[in-house]
Design a protein around this motif. Sequence first.
Motif, PDB file in Angstrom:
ATOM      1  N   LYS A  29      13.081  -9.312   7.480  1.00 33.41           N
ATOM      2  CA  LYS A  29      13.223  -9.457   8.931  1.00 33.41           C
ATOM      3  C   LYS A  29      12.931  -8.143   9.643  1.00 33.41           C
ATOM      4  O   LYS A  29      12.268  -8.131  10.692  1.00 33.41           O
ATOM      5  N   ASP A  30      13.395  -7.035   9.077  1.00 33.16           N
ATOM      6  CA  ASP A  30      13.119  -5.739   9.691  1.00 33.16           C
ATOM      7  C   ASP A  30      11.613  -5.502   9.814  1.00 33.16           C
ATOM      8  O   ASP A  30      11.137  -4.989  10.833  1.00 33.16           O
TER       9      ASP A  30
ATOM     10  N   PRO B 287       0.804  -1.227   0.000  1.00 35.82           N
ATOM     11  CA  PRO B 287       0.000   0.000   0.000  1.00 35.82           C
ATOM     12  C   PRO B 287       0.833   1.272   0.000  1.00 35.82           C
ATOM     13  O   PRO B 287       0.396   2.304  -0.515  1.00 35.82           O
ATOM     14  N   ILE B 288       2.033   1.229   0.612  1.00 35.09           N
ATOM     15  CA  ILE B 288       2.942   2.374   0.632  1.00 35.09           C
ATOM     16  C   ILE B 288       4.306   1.903   0.146  1.00 35.09           C
ATOM     17  O   ILE B 288       4.525   0.713  -0.076  1.00 35.09           O
ATOM     18  N   ARG B 289       5.236   2.835  -0.006  1.00 35.15           N
ATOM     19  CA  ARG B 289       6.602   2.450  -0.376  1.00 35.15           C
ATOM     20  C   ARG B 289       7.186   1.529   0.688  1.00 35.15           C
ATOM     21  O   ARG B 289       7.056   1.783   1.873  1.00 35.15           O
ATOM     22  N   MET B 290       7.866   0.490   0.232  1.00 36.74           N
ATOM     23  CA  MET B 290       8.370  -0.528   1.163  1.00 36.74           C
ATOM     24  C   MET B 290       9.750  -0.153   1.699  1.00 36.74           C
ATOM     25  O   MET B 290      10.696  -0.937   1.648  1.00 36.74           O
ATOM     26  N   ASN B 291       9.880   1.062   2.213  1.00 39.97           N
ATOM     27  CA  ASN B 291      11.173   1.509   2.724  1.00 39.97           C
ATOM     28  C   ASN B 291      11.106   2.003   4.166  1.00 39.97           C
ATOM     29  O   ASN B 291      12.066   2.578   4.670  1.00 39.97           O
ATOM     30  N   SER B 292       9.966   1.757   4.829  1.00 37.83           N
ATOM     31  CA  SER B 292       9.826   2.195   6.217  1.00 37.83           C
ATOM     32  C   SER B 292       9.061   1.140   7.007  1.00 37.83           C
ATOM     33  O   SER B 292       7.822   1.122   6.977  1.00 37.83           O
ATOM     34  N   PRO B 293       9.751   0.251   7.719  1.00 39.85           N
ATOM     35  CA  PRO B 293       9.048  -0.722   8.563  1.00 39.85           C
ATOM     36  C   PRO B 293       8.124  -0.056   9.576  1.00 39.85           C
ATOM     37  O   PRO B 293       7.031  -0.565   9.860  1.00 39.85           O
ATOM     38  N   GLN B 294       8.539   1.089  10.109  1.00 39.58           N
ATOM     39  CA  GLN B 294       7.722   1.786  11.100  1.00 39.58           C
ATOM     40  C   GLN B 294       6.396   2.242  10.489  1.00 39.58           C
ATOM     41  O   GLN B 294       5.321   2.056  11.085  1.00 39.58           O
TER      42      GLN B 294
ATOM     43  N   GLU C  35      17.643 -17.536  -2.258  1.00 41.80           N
ATOM     44  CA  GLU C  35      17.184 -16.551  -1.273  1.00 41.80           C
ATOM     45  C   GLU C  35      15.699 -16.708  -1.006  1.00 41.80           C
ATOM     46  O   GLU C  35      15.233 -16.490   0.118  1.00 41.80           O
ATOM     47  N   GLY C  36      14.940 -17.096  -2.027  1.00 41.57           N
ATOM     48  CA  GLY C  36      13.496 -17.239  -1.861  1.00 41.57           C
ATOM     49  C   GLY C  36      13.120 -18.244  -0.799  1.00 41.57           C
ATOM     50  O   GLY C  36      12.206 -18.010   0.011  1.00 41.57           O
ATOM     51  N   ARG C  37      13.815 -19.376  -0.760  1.00 45.15           N
ATOM     52  CA  ARG C  37      13.465 -20.373   0.257  1.00 45.15           C
ATOM     53  C   ARG C  37      13.877 -19.895   1.652  1.00 45.15           C
ATOM     54  O   ARG C  37      13.257 -20.280   2.643  1.00 45.15           O
ATOM     55  N   LYS C  38      14.902 -19.048   1.736  1.00 42.51           N
ATOM     56  CA  LYS C  38      15.279 -18.486   3.036  1.00 42.51           C
ATOM     57  C   LYS C  38      14.225 -17.478   3.506  1.00 42.51           C
ATOM     58  O   LYS C  38      13.919 -17.394   4.705  1.00 42.51           O
ATOM     59  N   ILE C  39      13.683 -16.722   2.583  1.00 44.88           N
ATOM     60  CA  ILE C  39      12.617 -15.776   2.923  1.00 44.88           C
ATOM     61  C   ILE C  39      11.383 -16.542   3.394  1.00 44.88           C
ATOM     62  O   ILE C  39      10.730 -16.168   4.381  1.00 44.88           O
ATOM     63  N   ALA C  40      11.057 -17.640   2.705  1.00 50.82           N
ATOM     64  CA  ALA C  40       9.913 -18.461   3.113  1.00 50.82           C
ATOM     65  C   ALA C  40      10.144 -19.046   4.505  1.00 50.82           C
ATOM     66  O   ALA C  40       9.229 -19.075   5.342  1.00 50.82           O
TER      67      ALA C  40
END
Length: 399
Positions: free
Chosen positions: A279-280, A246-253, A302-307
């Motif tokens: 993870k953040d 929904p928003i830019r994916m650059n702010s976890p907060q 990397e995809g399986r690590k993300i999963a």
Amino acid sequence: MKITAIETLRTAEFANVLWVRVHTDAGVVGLGETFYVAGAVEAHLHDTLAGRLLGKDPLHIEALHREMLNLPMAQASTGVEYRAASAVDIALWDAFGKVCGQPVHQMLGGLCRPRQRIYNTCAGYGYVRSNDIKPVSTWNFDESAGPFEDLNGFMTRADALAESLLEQGITAMKIWPFDPAAIANDGVHITVDELKAALDPFERIRRAVGDRIEIMVEMHSLWNLPMAKRIARWLEPYAPTWLEDPIRMNSPQALAELARSTPTWICASETLGSRFPYKDMLDRDAMSVVMADLCWTGGLTEGRKIAALADTYHRPFAPHDCVGPVGFVAGIHASFSQPNTLIQESVRAFYTGWYRELVTVMPTIADGHVLPMEGPGLGTELQPAVFARSDLSVRRSEL
């Protein structure tokens, strides 16, 4: 076994797609793919990565993955470096499966289920086929191409579209009717007329089929946080399954603040590269569904690590697909091999349309589910006709 050549292929017609073929001295050739900025990715592959890959053992996938991303400019993004590494990584897994005579999903640990539920992203036949990557201008309606011009369908006859999907056993659909207003107003405002137009597809779908179909909402990171909160509230009566990017994916907060404000799941994000930004966001409880595009975020390695990371946080995994046919197939192998896969994205205008022009085998999709690929490796190859195309360009780096 050694890597003897890195070959890249791209066409003028499908300008966003870049294929990578990893050749070995054993005669095994692995096929990979990425999407968007194809020319820049091709240059990085040959100018930077080829020297790191040629002469190496293609079965040392983890070591090669680290080698490709052990660069000062290859940080956690989905930029050129990660797209190039993703394409090579997918090709290495394809080669690994071919050497062992097994499908990639078996090499990743085997099937977790006999069939995988899909949803239909309601794109059309010409969507993202051009080299323009700006939302709305990539829509490229083409009703003459077949019965699944689903993007125009969700904007003008969403009720009939939902009924059409249910007839095929597909019980979930993804739409993005808020994009025109976001583009027109820089993501900070929506007029009453624009809001009515954006909500109309949801009204039609629920009136026609009730809750027999799930609705995912793609927002393409176009809105600021206050407007995303408003849109989430406006959509609650229609019970969407998730709000995606929904928003830019650059702010976890900021994403966490949005997630706390709505009961609707937040799905994120094919725009994240590597497991570290995931993870953040997971640490902040910012996402309910973890989505990754294997062509952009580091490939199958990397995809399986993300999963697995998502599973550690008790979150479902949902591979992205609205790109090319090899990436679609790779995502399906990943879906089947991960225990926490919720659903697999698919685009019926693609897998019944232009995907078949480019690769030899498409997955079997029936009754709203995809079945496992059966051949060794990815189980598909570029069509012979691709190599004969007049608009094909090929670049090769050899040992």
